[in-house]
Design a protein around this motif. Structure first.
Motif, PDB file in Angstrom:
ATOM      1  N   GLU A  13     -42.415  13.878  22.696  1.00 45.80           N
ATOM      2  CA  GLU A  13     -41.186  13.467  23.376  1.00 45.80           C
ATOM      3  C   GLU A  13     -40.143  12.948  22.383  1.00 45.80           C
ATOM      4  OE1 GLU A  13     -39.803  10.473  26.957  1.00 45.80           O
ATOM      5  OE2 GLU A  13     -41.891  11.100  26.830  1.00 45.80           O
ATOM      6  N   LYS A  14     -40.577  12.131  21.431  1.00 42.07           N
ATOM      7  CA  LYS A  14     -39.656  11.581  20.436  1.00 42.07           C
ATOM      8  C   LYS A  14     -39.114  12.687  19.534  1.00 42.07           C
ATOM      9  CE  LYS A  14     -37.459   8.416  18.207  1.00 42.07           C
ATOM     10  NZ  LYS A  14     -36.271   7.810  18.806  1.00 42.07           N
ATOM     11  N   PHE A  21     -34.399  19.004  21.943  1.00 47.82           N
ATOM     12  CA  PHE A  21     -35.193  19.996  22.650  1.00 47.82           C
ATOM     13  C   PHE A  21     -35.861  19.340  23.844  1.00 47.82           C
ATOM     14  CE2 PHE A  21     -36.244  21.973  18.246  1.00 47.82           C
ATOM     15  CZ  PHE A  21     -35.108  22.753  18.272  1.00 47.82           C
ATOM     16  N   ASP A  22     -36.427  20.156  24.699  1.00 46.44           N
ATOM     17  CA  ASP A  22     -37.266  19.660  25.778  1.00 46.44           C
ATOM     18  C   ASP A  22     -38.665  19.411  25.212  1.00 46.44           C
ATOM     19  OD1 ASP A  22     -39.226  20.329  28.238  1.00 46.44           O
ATOM     20  OD2 ASP A  22     -37.291  19.590  28.986  1.00 46.44           O
ATOM     21  N   ARG A  23     -39.349  18.406  25.715  1.00 45.14           N
ATOM     22  CA  ARG A  23     -40.690  18.098  25.221  1.00 45.14           C
ATOM     23  C   ARG A  23     -41.637  19.278  25.405  1.00 45.14           C
ATOM     24  NH1 ARG A  23     -45.469  17.893  26.531  1.00 45.14           N
ATOM     25  NH2 ARG A  23     -44.976  18.070  28.725  1.00 45.14           N
ATOM     26  N   TYR A  25     -41.005  22.349  25.112  1.00 44.65           N
ATOM     27  CA  TYR A  25     -40.758  23.316  24.050  1.00 44.65           C
ATOM     28  C   TYR A  25     -41.573  22.954  22.808  1.00 44.65           C
ATOM     29  CZ  TYR A  25     -38.140  26.298  20.791  1.00 44.65           C
ATOM     30  OH  TYR A  25     -37.785  27.224  19.841  1.00 44.65           O
ATOM     31  N   ILE A  26     -41.622  21.681  22.476  1.00 50.45           N
ATOM     32  CA  ILE A  26     -42.423  21.213  21.339  1.00 50.45           C
ATOM     33  C   ILE A  26     -43.890  21.535  21.586  1.00 50.45           C
ATOM     34  CG2 ILE A  26     -43.162  19.188  19.985  1.00 50.45           C
ATOM     35  CD1 ILE A  26     -40.209  19.929  19.548  1.00 50.45           C
ATOM     36  N   SER A  27     -44.362  21.258  22.776  1.00 50.47           N
ATOM     37  CA  SER A  27     -45.744  21.543  23.132  1.00 50.47           C
ATOM     38  C   SER A  27     -46.057  23.029  23.007  1.00 50.47           C
ATOM     39  CB  SER A  27     -46.020  21.059  24.561  1.00 50.47           C
ATOM     40  OG  SER A  27     -47.313  21.433  24.967  1.00 50.47           O
ATOM     41  N   LEU A  28     -45.179  23.863  23.499  1.00 48.73           N
ATOM     42  CA  LEU A  28     -45.385  25.309  23.432  1.00 48.73           C
ATOM     43  C   LEU A  28     -45.439  25.809  21.988  1.00 48.73           C
ATOM     44  CD1 LEU A  28     -43.054  26.427  26.350  1.00 48.73           C
ATOM     45  CD2 LEU A  28     -45.551  26.593  26.301  1.00 48.73           C
ATOM     46  N   ILE A  29     -44.592  25.265  21.145  1.00 52.31           N
ATOM     47  CA  ILE A  29     -44.609  25.656  19.730  1.00 52.31           C
ATOM     48  C   ILE A  29     -45.929  25.222  19.081  1.00 52.31           C
ATOM     49  CG2 ILE A  29     -43.558  25.292  17.463  1.00 52.31           C
ATOM     50  CD1 ILE A  29     -40.873  24.926  18.958  1.00 52.31           C
TER      51      ILE A  29
END
Length: 61
Positions: A13-14, A21-23, A25-29
């Motif tokens: 999230e941070k 970005f949306d959180r 999106y980070i997870s998906l990457i």
């Protein structure tokens, strides 16, 4: 990317907030479900305080 994020002790999230970005999106990457564009890789490098070549160096980990 996840390794570096954990080294910095920041949440998905941070990092998403820093990079605008949306959180999810980070997870998906991190789960290799999405491939970021070059521009987004640059934003991630800024958020993770790492050079692009160093981030890509550890892609298999």
């Amino acid at each position: 990317m996840k390794i570096r994020r954990n080294e910095l002790n920041i949440s998905q999230e941070k990092l998403a907030e820093i990079c605008n970005f949306d959180r999810t999106y980070i997870s998906l990457i991190e789960r290799a479900k999405r491939n970021p564009t070059y521009l987004n890789l640059e934003k991630l490098c800024i958020g993770l305080d790492i050079k692009l070549y160093k981030l890509l160096e550890n892609m298999d980990e």
